[in-house]
Design an enzyme around this catalytic site. Structure first.
Site, PDB file in Angstrom:
ATOM      1  N   GLY A 192       0.906  -1.027  -0.001  1.00 51.43           N
ATOM      2  CA  GLY A 192      -0.014   0.008  -0.039  1.00 51.43           C
ATOM      3  C   GLY A 192       0.975   1.291  -0.034  1.00 51.43           C
TER       4      GLY A 192
ATOM      5  N   GLY B 283       0.596   5.080   1.670  1.00 49.76           N
ATOM      6  CA  GLY B 283       0.014   6.113   2.446  1.00 49.76           C
ATOM      7  C   GLY B 283       0.194   7.443   2.409  1.00 49.76           C
ATOM      8  N   ALA B 284      -0.220   8.428   2.965  1.00 51.96           N
ATOM      9  CA  ALA B 284       0.079   9.805   2.893  1.00 51.96           C
ATOM     10  C   ALA B 284       1.474   9.913   3.300  1.00 51.96           C
ATOM     11  CB  ALA B 284      -0.751  10.692   4.022  1.00 51.96           C
TER      12      ALA B 284
ATOM     13  N   GLY C 128       4.131   7.392   3.140  1.00 49.73           N
ATOM     14  CA  GLY C 128       5.008   6.635   2.489  1.00 49.73           C
ATOM     15  C   GLY C 128       4.536   5.143   2.157  1.00 49.73           C
TER      16      GLY C 128
ATOM     17  N   VAL D  63       3.847   1.204   2.257  1.00 52.02           N
ATOM     18  CA  VAL D  63       3.786   0.251   3.003  1.00 52.02           C
ATOM     19  C   VAL D  63       4.370  -1.156   2.564  1.00 52.02           C
ATOM     20  CG1 VAL D  63       2.213  -1.048   4.770  1.00 52.02           C
ATOM     21  CG2 VAL D  63       1.841   1.462   4.199  1.00 52.02           C
TER      22      VAL D  63
ATOM     23  N   LYS E 281       5.984   0.351   7.436  1.00 49.25           N
ATOM     24  CA  LYS E 281       5.714   1.549   6.693  1.00 49.25           C
ATOM     25  C   LYS E 281       7.002   2.403   6.732  1.00 49.25           C
ATOM     26  CE  LYS E 281       2.578   5.290   7.624  1.00 49.25           C
ATOM     27  NZ  LYS E 281       1.507   5.696   8.654  1.00 49.25           N
TER      28      LYS E 281
ATOM     29  N   ASP F 120      -7.653  12.583  10.421  1.00 47.85           N
ATOM     30  CA  ASP F 120      -7.785  11.831   8.897  1.00 47.85           C
ATOM     31  C   ASP F 120      -8.404  10.521   8.982  1.00 47.85           C
ATOM     32  OD1 ASP F 120      -7.179  11.864   6.217  1.00 47.85           O
ATOM     33  OD2 ASP F 120      -5.204  11.478   6.501  1.00 47.85           O
TER      34      ASP F 120
END
Ligand SMILES: *[C@@H]1O[C@H](CO)[C@@H](O)[C@H](O)[C@H]1NC(C)=O
Ligand SMILES: *[C@@H]1O[C@H](CO)[C@@H](O)[C@H](O)[C@H]1NC(C)=O
Ligand SMILES: *[C@@H]1O[C@H](CO)[C@@H](O)[C@H](O)[C@H]1NC(C)=O
Ligand SMILES: *[C@@H]1O[C@H](CO)[C@@H](O)[C@H](O)[C@H]1NC(C)=O
Ligand SMILES: *[C@@H]1O[C@H](CO)[C@@H](O)[C@H](O)[C@H]1NC(C)=O
Ligand SMILES: *[C@@H]1O[C@H](CO)[C@@H](O)[C@H](O)[C@H]1NC(C)=O
Ligand SMILES: *[C@@H]1O[C@H](CO)[C@@H](O)[C@H](O)[C@H]1NC(C)=O
Ligand SMILES: *[C@@H]1O[C@H](CO)[C@@H](O)[C@H](O)[C@H]1NC(C)=O
Ligand SMILES: *[C@@H]1O[C@H](CO)[C@@H](O)[C@H](O)[C@H]1NC(C)=O
Ligand SMILES: *[C@@H]1O[C@H](CO)[C@@H](O)[C@H](O)[C@H]1NC(C)=O
Ligand SMILES: *[C@@H]1O[C@H](CO)[C@@H](O)[C@H](O)[C@H]1NC(C)=O
Ligand SMILES: *[C@@H]1O[C@H](CO)[C@@H](O)[C@H](O)[C@H]1NC(C)=O
Length: 786
Positions: free
Chosen positions: A508, A510-511, A513, A515, A529, A624
């Site tokens: 994945g 994310g905002a 960085g 994962v 992450k 968030d």
């Protein structure tokens, strides 16, 4: 041959009927015509008999009056097998039951009550020998039958179709609805639950484990006592019982009894003895959940279920074991300083309970768990399992003794209120001396505790130095008191290279960085992450995240297992969530979540947020909340992730001004207006996510008709017009009342004025239906003005 058998059967029936009811014969008539009526208190006209004389439809005495039902008048026990309007109060003896063509059966008492409403003009009615009472239309088709609305009993020839359930009676004397149910679920599973619970595994206490066998499974009882599940095409899926004898002399019935156990009974009509139990779901009378009420647990004593209160508790109604228990002392107000002194801990061993932990702490010893609870004002009891301390609030539910369980329950016990002491303390006059002894014990205990703490801290430091174990305990700065910290482990970069096999598998982005997936040396899957944008700001945030997450432990929050921090690399190690994010499940083209699962996820998110806002040591505003940040584990339990953007709040500072964080579409209006941002900003984002969960779509979706583009507005339009069904897919199995509740909650949460939005505590109560929800005011749309 067939004729002979028929004759034999007839003869037996006649024999039974005549030998028992010489008087009944004269009023027996299997065909009942419109205009017929029954009167409760007339011995010769209070019921209609079946041709065999075994079953009767009509008035039965109940609680000083009469109610309507079907009962086996042909046997001495006069067993009741069906009740009409069982929760209505009994009617007086001059009440009549009238059969009319248009209205079916109507009970005429103080006012008229429909008992059986046919779906057509009913030209006749009949009490059949199967125990089914039927109304026929002019084509001799069934216009109504009692078999379609079962109460607590299943008879031969009757079946429970998918989605229906039997509900137990309150007691053997009281036929109104009791506290247990057995449900034939849409998924093919036959499951028993307490009444008024969701159909989810944590509440169930028995199941046939036949889920996934089709969506049209029925529970049936054959004339030979075979209790079985069958699918829509007539295939036998599961046989719950063995075949018995199939003779007209043996009658079978299955019932969910007032004690919560589903039993199959047989009766020998020639022997005329008693019902005997052929089969039951369990032999353990304590298994049905909720038998004992709150704060009590069930013990099997000589095959009788007895309820016992937790230490420091008494029955709500003394002498009534099923009334539940309440504290027998008045709890002193607990503050951080007096916490350990104002309570003692009592231990109950070998019991199991519903786990409703608000916090789970990893501990090394039993005693650590005891101290954990004693020092936490929120903790009222704790379950200790090896290595874990599950802290609970009252009431505790579904308790029962289980000698196979090594669980220990630590219960906080306070000082008894004077005058409320029970017989357990016969040494009142010696109180003074006792108190002195108790003081001594207290002092000694405190010293012991201090020594224990010192040892634990020393061990903690040693462990930290050696990094032997994954978890360690650390003291808080200043107070020196143990807190529920099991801080994440620190890894070296090289260790994480091994764990992730050189960052091979990306799962994945994310905002902050990318994962990666990794595997620990013990085989456990983890998510690693990598924080990419390293700035001074980022570094500070990294530390913030470490500190905050290190102190949060909740089953609806993703657990941080460790981290790595060196000059150029910042990495976080989280528990691995095998089902991806809520966004993956929710916005997938093929619907992966049913309504019930969705509602479970909503409650999980709400619980996690409540913990962040009110229950953890330092209040955390997530900032968030969005479907991408809600991860789903193997058991489909939702957990909130990514507190990287969270803002730490000091307890005395409830408002905070910051630059906008969060994600467009989910951020609360106050962010854009330079207004103080509080936990209500998370409530707003939660409301948007709730809307998306309800509608299974993004808050803003350009691919739909214009008036539906902004979900928030469209939902309100539907709500105002009373057309909520438009929002959902009928196939999901949506509960209408629940849908309305969810929509109302979502509208309240997304109101523009933060002060009007409910706090998460209240949101949770609203979601659960514990409190009524007033109609929300019309929202002013904000999204469109971004
Ligand atoms: C029994 O039912 C028939 C209709 O099938 C009716 O003609 C007859 O009068 C009824 N007998 C009694 C005793 O009610
Ligand atoms: C019931 O008994 C009463 C008298 O005891 C009699 O007047 C009445 O006709 C009987 N009713 C029926 C339906 O047999
Ligand atoms: C039934 O009896 C009660 C008194 O016991 C009386 O108030 C009521 O009017 C009666 N109802 C009918 C339908 O006769
Ligand atoms: C319930 O019925 C039993 C007899 O079957 C009787 O002894 C008992 O008093 C009844 N209990 C109540 C509350 O009516
Ligand atoms: C019933 O079960 C049989 C055997 O498992 C299967 O072939 C059939 O398709 C099922 N019918 C339905 C309606 O699921
Ligand atoms: C369920 O099965 C019954 C027969 O057992 C059949 O009449 C009915 O149409 C089926 N319903 C569905 C939805 O398949
Ligand atoms: C259940 O019993 C029926 C009738 O005896 C039999 O045909 C069927 O094979 C049995 N099914 C299973 C799963 O045992
Ligand atoms: C029912 O009772 C009769 C008479 O006691 C006995 O002969 C018969 O075997 C019994 N049937 C069963 C199935 O037990
Ligand atoms: C039926 O059972 C009850 C208690 O369950 C018992 O008191 C009674 O004696 C039994 N009757 C017969 C005929 O066995
Ligand atoms: C005992 O308490 C339960 C639960 O409050 C209640 O439903 C029941 O009626 C009570 N029983 C008696 C005999 O008071
Ligand atoms: C215990 O004391 C409280 C108030 O002092 C009183 O309300 C309560 O009824 C008492 N309970 C018992 C079981 O005596
Ligand atoms: C805890 O137990 C000690 C020793 O039995 C006793 O002296 C003390 O009063 C108890 N404290 C409370 C709050 O019950």
């Amino acid at each position: 041959m067939a004729a002979l058998t028929l004759l034999l059967v007839l003869l037996i029936h006649l024999h039974i009927a005549f030998s028992l009811f010489p008087l009944a014969a004269s009023r027996r008539n299997s065909t009942i015509l419109p205009g017929s009526s029954l009167t409760a208190a007339t011995p010769n006209n209070s019921y209609w008999l079946s041709p065999s004389g075994i079953y009767a439809f009509g008035f039965y005495p109940r609680g000083g009056g009469y109610s309507i039902g079907i009962f086996m008048v042909g046997i001495p026990q006069e067993t009741l097998v069906w009740m009409a309007r069982r929760d209505d109060p009994p009617v007086p003896g001059n009440s009549t039951l009238r059969f009319t063509a248009e209205g079916g059966l109507i009970l005429q008492s103080t006012f008229d009550t429909p008992i059986a409403k046919p779906n057509d003009i009913a030209v006749s009615a009949s009490m059949l020998d199967s125990g089914n009472f039927v109304l026929y239309n002019s084509q001799q088709n069934i216009a109504w039958q009692s078999f379609d609305s079962p109460t607590d009993t299943l008879l031969n020839g009757q079946y429970i179709s998918a989605g229906m359930e039997l509900r137990s009676a309150a007691s053997d004397n009281d036929t109104s609805t009791g506290i247990f149910r057995i449900k034939m679920q849409d998924d093919g599973n036959l499951v028993m639950y307490p009444i008024n619970t969701e159909d989810t595994a944590p509440y169930s206490y028995w199941s046939s484990s036949t889920n996934g066998q089709g969506d049209n499974v029925t529970l049936n009882l054959a004339g030979d006592g075979l209790l079985y599940l069958m699918n829509g095409t007539g295939t036998y899926l599961t046989n719950l019982t063995d075949r018995g004898l199939a003779t007209p002399n043996i009658v079978y019935r299955a019932r969910i009894d007032p004690d919560g156990i589903f039993r199959l009974y047989s009766y020998n009509m020639t022997e005329r003895g008693n019902w005997s139990t052929v089969w039951s779901t369990t032999n353990n009378k304590c298994e049905p959940k909720g038998l004992c009420g709150f704060n009590a647990f069930c013990i099997n004593v000589d095959q009788v279920a007895r309820c016992q209160c937790l230490p420091g508790f008494d029955f709500v109604q003394s002498g009534n074991e099923t009334s539940g228990c309440q504290r027998s002392f008045t709890a002193e107000s607990c503050t951080a300083t007096n916490a350990p002194a104002s309570y003692n801990i009592s231990v109950v061993s070998n019991t199991v309970w519903e786990d409703n932990s608000y916090s789970v702490v990893a501990v090394q010893t039993e005693n650590e768990c005891r101290m954990e609870c004693l020092q936490d004002c929120n903790c009222e009891a704790a379950y200790y399992q090896v290595g874990l301390c599950n802290k609970q609030r009252l009431p505790l539910r579904y308790g029962r003794r289980d000698l196979g369980s090594s669980n220990k329950v630590f219960v906080k016990v306070g000082q008894m209120t004077p005058g409320n002491r029970t017989g357990s303390d016969p040494q009142r006059p010696e109180g003074r001396r006792k108190e002195r002894i108790r003081m001594d014990i207290l002092v000694v205990s405190l010293i012991l505790i201090a020594v224990a703490l010192a040892i634990i801290i020393a061990c903690g430091i040693l462990l930290y130095r050696n990094r032997v174990w994954l978890y360690k305990t650390i003291p808080t700065v200043g107070t020196g008191r143990m807190i529920e910290d099991v801080a994440p482990r620190s890894f070296t970069y090289d260790e994480l290279v091994t764990v992730t096999r050189d960052f091979r598998e990306v799962i994945g982005k994310g905002a902050f960085g990318i994962v990666y997936r990794g595997t620990m040396s013990n085989g456990k899957a983890v998510a690693v992450k990598r924080i990419e944008r390293v700035s001074t700001d980022g570094e500070r945030e990294f530390h913030t995240e470490m500190k905050i997450i290190g102190r949060t432990h909740h089953r609806n929050l993703v657990r941080l297992l460790g981290y790595s921090f060196d000059v150029s690399n910042r990495l976080l190690v989280y528990e691995y969530m095998s089902n991806g994010s809520l966004a993956d499940l929710l916005f997938a083209p093929d619907k992966l979540l049913c309504w019930e699962e969705k509602m479970g996820i909503v409650r999980n998110i709400a619980r996690g947020l409540l913990y962040l806002h009110e229950e953890c040591e330092t209040q955390i505003i997530h900032c968030d909340i969005k479907p991408e940040n809600i991860l789903i584990d193997e058991q489909r339990c939702a957990k909130i992730s990514d507190f990287g953007l969270s803002k730490l709040l000091k307890p005395d500072q409830t408002n905070t001004y910051t630059r906008i964080r969060g994600t467009r579409g989910y951020v609360a209006p106050e962010w854009h207006k330079n207004l103080p941002v509080t936990t209500k900003a998370d409530v707003y984002s939660f409301g948007i996510v709730l809307l998306e969960i309800i509608g299974s779509r993004r808050n803003m979706d350009q691919s739909v008709p214009e008036e539906e583009i902004i979900l928030e507005n469209w939902v309100y339009d539907c709500f105002e017009a009373g057309e909520l069904h438009k929002l959902v897919d009928e196939e999901e199995g949506v509960d209408r009342r629940q849908l309305e509740r969810m929509v109302k909650v979502a509208i309240w949460c997304t109101l523009e004025d933060p002060s009007l939005r409910p706090p998460m505590r209240k949101v949770l109560l609203m979601l659960e239906g514990t409190i009524d929800i007033s109609s929300p005011p019309r929202p002013t749309s904000f999204i469109s003005s971004i």
